[in-house]
Design an enzyme around this catalytic site. Structure first.
Site: not given
Lengths: 752, 333, 203
Positions: A464-465, A507, A644, A647, A716, A719
């Protein structure tokens, strides 16, 4: 095509997700598939003395009932915290021992899911019942590290007592956080199909290679005989990382009945057959001078763990990085109770520790009489307070400045209870967020065609990331192709190695491997076209040719789009495997990842400390009559290196903040103490935010350049959003009501 | 879920006949029935689906009475504009309940018979539950978690809480329930429908086997127009009440002519607070008298461990609801 | 699970759990029937009832048990796996479909009670040429999901939300979309998607 990075790109998998054609694990229906169901223990501690399966076996449609006496054998899988791939070290149905409530005791296979579940209901068990404790006793805690020793679990710098003695103001406070469960919307499931000695498993997973390696080892199979497939995952948040009992039982059941078996774990069973966020106590002793500058920083975390694993999620390693202090003492402690083994749940080291730290800072600011934002400013630091290395980048105060302005922090009147809106008491609160930049080795294969397509393949995951989309974006930017021409294949263990999708690393790590594969493609193409007699780059030294936004450029201004150059090569197609090997990664860590483990370097290396930062502000309303607590506004500004996709990154940070609302006001797994059972094991009474709970959530993503963390400059963000939210809300509740609530969740019942 | 026989009669006589059989249960929207069957709490041998009895559908907002067919859906009634004006407490107690999906499926006749959310009742792993398994004991009272249990109307055998919302409005405003059963048709004051747990918590209503709820009638009174349902919950929507109040006021100038108060989220059955109503009648409605009425409503409450907060919370909710009703009665809203 | 005082059963042999090899074979044939029998796929061998549903405009006859829920009939019998199960207890809304035009939880709906009804699932929203329904388009553009698992239910609920007249403002949308949990926390984007479709319809 460089503009594809740091822009708002619609998810490439969106068409599949909105049409119902994205295939989640339980959507696969192999021919001849049967259905599994678990029967679980009603008691928490004891021994199974008898198990009557006759009624279940007599139920129409039931094909088989497996117990610890009839389950086909497989080798026990080691638990994650013991260095293995399992969610826990204790495996149910290996014997009659019961170590936690809701432990699987029998597995029913039937022709329909309803018949299987009915069969499970019909199994009756008798036990010799022991006396369980579901809550840890913080007084009975101990220090243990991941390797079974206490290495790194205690930090001492300076003299904490001296620091407290010289302070103008001190706080000595304790915060508690409850058991919480991930509750992804997708229920846990596993579907197993044996064809001879070849096994296929469909299961939602954050780590298909961990799964494959563990399963292959359990059955003494070569990894080539095991396929693990997980193209879409309906939310994970840490719950789908390891091999769980329901996986192994389903594989064994499929072997036993000689047909494919699918198990969908029931929502109540999801509370006991996998991991959860352990309950914790956070103890802080802080001292500050008259300006709010810290003179002493002590944090002792006591976290719950099972009787058979040591769940070490060292939150003190994160809090100690936050603020400058000459005197620092931290301890990471555990205390045992009778549950299955907990694990990582979104920001496993940070959510609960920052609920403590950022309230303690607020309490101290209040005592000293400085503005809470200023409190953070005077204690900001550009060097890690313990490790004494610089941060690779740290934009904390830029985040505070950004969020303060948008939120209107200056409108806050400091006195608690001083702001109202009709029948509502109004409070503003702020808190810091941080998340370590973890570094893992990764590979990725990219195949590019001169016709203008690229295929990106790696054993990573999109839980879902937005990974499908950002990998396509990275390839598109490097190769000079439209995003839509870059097809990403993931979620299969057979693909090139990528790490477990956890710790906000995909990512950064896997994305860097995609990036590297693209550079290799450019070098290969350059080598071939420079050796040719014709073409814009003919005759150049390939070492002097660079790739710039999809264009190969020579030293003298010669240039040719990569795709055109590729089309001119003999094959017209090229393939490369990219690698990400950060200098901080040791051979041991790289090997661990390649073996399906979590070989992470960072967040502190000999050179730098690597963290993403954020600042959050919450407006809380507390109703005069009902005492209901609502959050009309929640703002966060974050700096996490390169963004990156604006959205999907926005969605991730927003989602983290929504999780923070849940942690602050809703989420708690309640317990029945005498029988040590989780009591509200569903998603009606285990409250998570609904749409109406989430009003204005504003996310700002600041520009931040960090050349050290990885070639993309990515930290990241999965989280980071949750980390400061609960404390910001708790601080706002204090500002609205004058009540300081040092436990989660904060409920109406605390404010009457 | 245990398998079962399924009947879908098209006339009420056949439905009564099918429903009176041993092991048969009546099915309407199914949102409670199917849930409890799935988790093994209820195991009927047969379901009698009454949703083909079209005469039980619909509702009517009249000038002296409001009538609902038992099969009227929570969604259609809760969203009705005419009813919103005539009796805000009825629409508010419906649309603030459950979710849109559940309200589209659930019928009013089933809604008033909603089952407790007591976790010990709902989890068959607990051997002790006098409601589910008469005589087995009560796990909640045997050292269990009682922060969500009834502080009014409970007994030594059972402290399960009645979780519904609409029923509070019905009990406050003297609604009646009409039924048809093997013994014919009858009309039951809503206040008599549910029975206190006492020593027999498995007996929850006075309905006989095979007796089908056919409708609900609410008399139109002055207080109904200036009514309000206030529901306090930790989550903004799709949550059961921690405490709620269904209230209405009929004012004669500054004097309370009629007051209605029922309280939810706190009692074993739908709970009318008559002493609190009486405390208001004949006097002014002020913040002070509203708070006093709230206190009186909980005067007899027996808090369980962890539910002490409900007394103060419930009283505040009653007071807050009365303030809104007062504003409605005096044109302030 | 119930505790019982039945006498303990002697230890089972490693093979005693299989009723017979025939039972497995029979089961395989049946459970695989989805792909094989187009006319009247069935879920199980016993206590069959045949019902007919109009699913996404297509009339389907299928065999189910009385206890088969609508969502299991859609997914396991008709193979329409776009509809998701998130809790199987009516607590999350992932299984939302339109039943005779009303949004309901298909996990709490017995398939037999839907006999003769009209069902719309996520598979029935795009037009036959594959053009997305405006709500699907709006969900994609507004990033109104992350993992996508609750999305089919959200989209059907969102369509109903507008049809019911409950999309007046953001607050009303939030309330009337609260029957669909989203654990990824995409709620503000879901509201934006509903507003976009509402405004598009008005315009």
């Amino acid at each position: 095509m460089a503009q594809t990075i740091n822009t708002a790109v619609t998810r490439t998998d969106a068409p599949r997700k909105v049409t119902g054609t994205a295939t989640y694990a339980a959507d696969v229906l192999p021919a001849g598939m049967l259905h599994g169901a678990l029967a679980t223990s009603s008691i928490a501690v004891g021994t199974l003395t008898s198990l009557d399966t006759s009624a279940a076996e007599a139920e129409p449609g039931v094909v088989a009932v497996l117990t610890h006496e009839t389950l086909p054998d497989y080798k026990t899988v080691k638990g994650f915290y013991a260095g293995g791939p399992g969610s826990a070290s204790f495996w149910p149905m290996e014997g009659p021992e019961i170590k936690y409530a809701g432990q699987p005791i029998a597995y029913v296979v039937a022709q329909t899911a309803a018949a299987a579940r009915r069969g499970a209901q019909l199994i009756s068990a008798e036990y010799e019942v022991g006396t369980p404790n579901i809550h840890m006793d913080p007084a009975d805690s101990f220090v243990i590290g991941a390797q079974g020793d206490n290495k790194g679990m205690v930090t001492t710098k300076g003299d904490i007592d001296a620091g407290l003695a010289e302070a103008a103001q001190t706080v000595d406070v304790e915060y508690t956080t409850p058991f919480q469960h991930h509750n992804p919307m997708e229920m846990f499931s596993a579907t197993a199909e044996w064809r001879g000695d070849r096994l296929t498993v469909w299961m939602p997973s954050q780590s298909v290679r961990t799964l494959r390696g563990g399963i292959a080892a359990a059955y003494d199979l070569p990894e080539t005989s095991v396929r693990v497939i997980s193209p879409f995952v309906g939310g994970a948040f840490g719950s789908k990382a390891g091999i769980t009992p329901y996986t192994m039982l389903t594989i064994a059941a499929a072997k036993a009945v000689g047909a494919p078996v699918r198990l969908i774990v029931t929502r109540p069973q999801m509370y006991t057959v996998a991991t959860f966020r352990p309950e914790s106590v956070q103890k802080f002793r802080l001292g500050a001078d008259a300006n709010g500058k810290l003179t002493a920083f002590e944090h002792i975390e006591i976290a719950q763990t099972s009787q058979f694993d040591a769940v070490v999620n060292p939150g003190t390693h994160i809090t100690r990085a936050m603020y400058a202090s000459p005197n620092i003492h931290t301890e990471q402690r555990l205390a045992r109770s009778d549950t299955n083994t907990g694990g990582f749940m979104r920001a496993p080291n940070e959510m609960q520790t920052f609920f403590g730290l950022e309230q303690a800072m607020d309490e101290l600011a209040h005592k000293v009489g400085v503005d809470p934002v200023e409190m953070r400013r005077v204690n900001d630091t550009d060097r890690h307070p313990v490790e004494d290395v610089p941060f690779s980048s740290r934009s904390l105060m830029e985040c505070y400045d950004s969020v303060s302005e948008g939120f209107g922090w200056q409108n806050r009147t400091p006195e608690p209870g001083s702001m109202t809106d009709g029948d509502w008491l109004v409070g503003y609160g702020c808190a810091t967020a941080t998340y370590p930049t973890n570094i893992l080795a990764s590979n990725a294969r990219v195949r590019m065609q001169g016709t203008g397509n690229a295929y990106i393949e790696l054993a990573a995951h999109d839980v879902g990331t937005g990974s499908y989309t950002i990998f396509a974006q990275i390839a598109a930017a490097r190769l000079g192709l439209p995003v839509g021409a870059c097809d990403v294949v993931m979620g299969e263990a057979d693909l090139p190695v990528a790490p477990l999708s956890g710790g906000s690393t995909t990512a950064a790590s896997a994305g860097s491997a995609v990036h590297d594969a693209c550079l290799r493609i450019a070098r290969m193409v350059a080598t071939e076209v420079t050796a040719r007699s014709e073409g814009p780059l003919a005759g150049l030294d390939p070492a002097q040719v660079t790739l710039d936004d999809g264009v190969l450029r020579g030293p003298g201004g010669q240039s040719q789009p990569l795709v055109e150059a590729l089309a001119a090569t003999a094959a017209g197609e090229v393939e490369a495997v990219g690698e990400f090997r950060h200098p901080a990664l040791t051979d041991q860590l790289i090997r661990a990842t390649f073996a399906g483990g979590y070989g992470t370097a960072g967040p502190v290396t000999p050179e730098f400390a690597m963290f993403a930062f954020g600042a959050e502000m919450a407006e809380v309303h507390v109703h005069r009559w009902t005492h209901e607590i609502r959050v009309p506004r929640l703002h966060g500004s974050f700096a996490a290196g390169t963004i990156l996709n604006r959205k999907t990154a926005h969605s991730q940070l927003m989602g983290g903040m929504v999780w923070g609302i849940g942690s602050a006001l809703h989420e708690i797994t309640e317990v029945d103490k005498p029988r040590a059972r989780f009591l509200n094991a569903n998603i009606a009474e285990y409250l998570i935010p609904v749409n109406a709970d989430v009003r204005e959530v504003r996310v700002e993503m600041l520009d931040e350049q960090d050349d050290y963390v990885n070639p993309l400059g990515v930290k990241g963000i999965g989280e980071l959003g949750i980390v400061g939210t609960a404390a910001a809300i708790a601080n706002a509740v204090h500002h609205a009501t004058g009540k300081r609530l040092r436990k989660l969740p904060i409920r109406m019942s605390d404010l009457v | 879920m245990r398998n079962f026989d399924y009947h879908r009669p098209t006339d009420i006589a056949a439905a009564i006949e099918a429903a009176r059989a041993d092991g048969a249960e009546i099915l309407a929207g199914g949102t409670t029935m199917v849930d409890l069957m799935k988790i093994g709490v209820w195991e009927p041998q047969a379901l009698v689906d009454i949703t083909s009895l079209s005469e039980l559908e619909g509702y009517d907002v009249g000038s002296d009475r409001i009538t609902f067919g038992a099969l009227a859906r929570m969604a259609e009634v809760g969203d009705d504009d005419a009813l919103k004006t005539a009796a805000p407490v009825l629409t508010e107690s419906l649309w603030k309940a459950a979710s849109p999906q559940l309200r589209h499926a659930a019928r009013l006749g089933g809604n008033i018979l909603q089952q407790t959310r007591c976790p010990y009742f709902r989890d068959t792993a607990y051997a002790q539950c006098n409601k589910r398994n008469p005589g087995s004991g009560c796990a909640a009272l045997d050292g269990g978690e009682t922060n969500l249990h009834a502080i009014l109307g409970g007994s030594d055998a059972c402290v399960a809480m009645y979780p519904g919302d609409f029923a509070q409005a019905l009990v406050a405003f003297d609604a009646e329930v009409t039924t048809k059963g093997p013994g014919g048709a009858r009309t039951i004051p809503f206040a008599d429908l549910h029975v206190l747990p006492g020593d027999t918590p498995h007996i929850e209503t006075i309905l006989n086997r095979g007796e089908i709820v056919t409708g609900i009638t609410v008399p139109v009174t002055g207080a109904l127009k200036a009514s309000h349902y206030l529901k306090a919950r930790d989550r903004e929507s799709y949550a059961f009440a921690s405490a709620s109040a269904a209230v209405g006021l009929d004012m004669d100038g500054d004097t309370v002519r009629d007051a209605r108060i029922a309280i939810g989220g706190v009692a074993a059955v739908p709970w009318r607070a008559r002493a609190a109503e009486d405390s208001l009648k004949g006097g002014p409605l002020t913040e002070e008298t509203a708070r006093e009425a709230g206190r009186i409503a909980f005067a007899d409450a027996v808090p369980l461990e962890g539910s002490e907060y409900k007394i103060k919370l419930g009283a505040d909710v009653v007071a807050g609801a009365l303030m809104t009703a007062h504003a409605r009665a005096t044109g302030g809203e | 699970m119930t505790k019982s005082s039945k006498p303990p059963k002697p230890g089972l042999s490693r093979r005693s759990f299989l009723g017979s090899s025939g039972a497995v074979g029979a089961a395989m044939g049946l459970a695989g029937s989805k792909a094989q029998a187009q006319d009247a796929p069935e879920l199980a061998a016993q206590e069959q009832r045949h019902i007919s549903l109009t699913v996404n405009g297509q009339r389907r006859t299928l065999g189910v048990e009385p206890r088969t829920t609508l969502v299991e009939a859609l997914r396991d019998v008709l193979g329409l796996t776009g509809t998701k199960i998130g809790c199987n207890q009516g607590q999350c809304g992932a299984c939302t479909v339109l039943l005779d035009g009303r949004r309901i939880n298909s996990c709490l709906t017995l398939a037999v009670t839907a006999d003769g009804a009209d069902v719309v699932t996520v598979e029935g929203l795009a037009d036959p040429t594959g053009n997305l329904h405006p709500m699907q388009q709006a969900f994609a553009e507004n990033d109104a999901f992350q993992c996508g698992y609750c999305t089919p239910g959200q989209i059907l609920s969102a369509i109903a939300c507008i049809d019911e007249g409950h999309a007046g403002d953001a607050a009303e949308i939030r309330e009337y979309m609260s029957g669909n949990l989203c654990r990824c926390g995409a709620y503000p984007n879901i509201v934006a998607a509903v507003e976009a479709v509402r405004d598009g319809q008005e315009g």
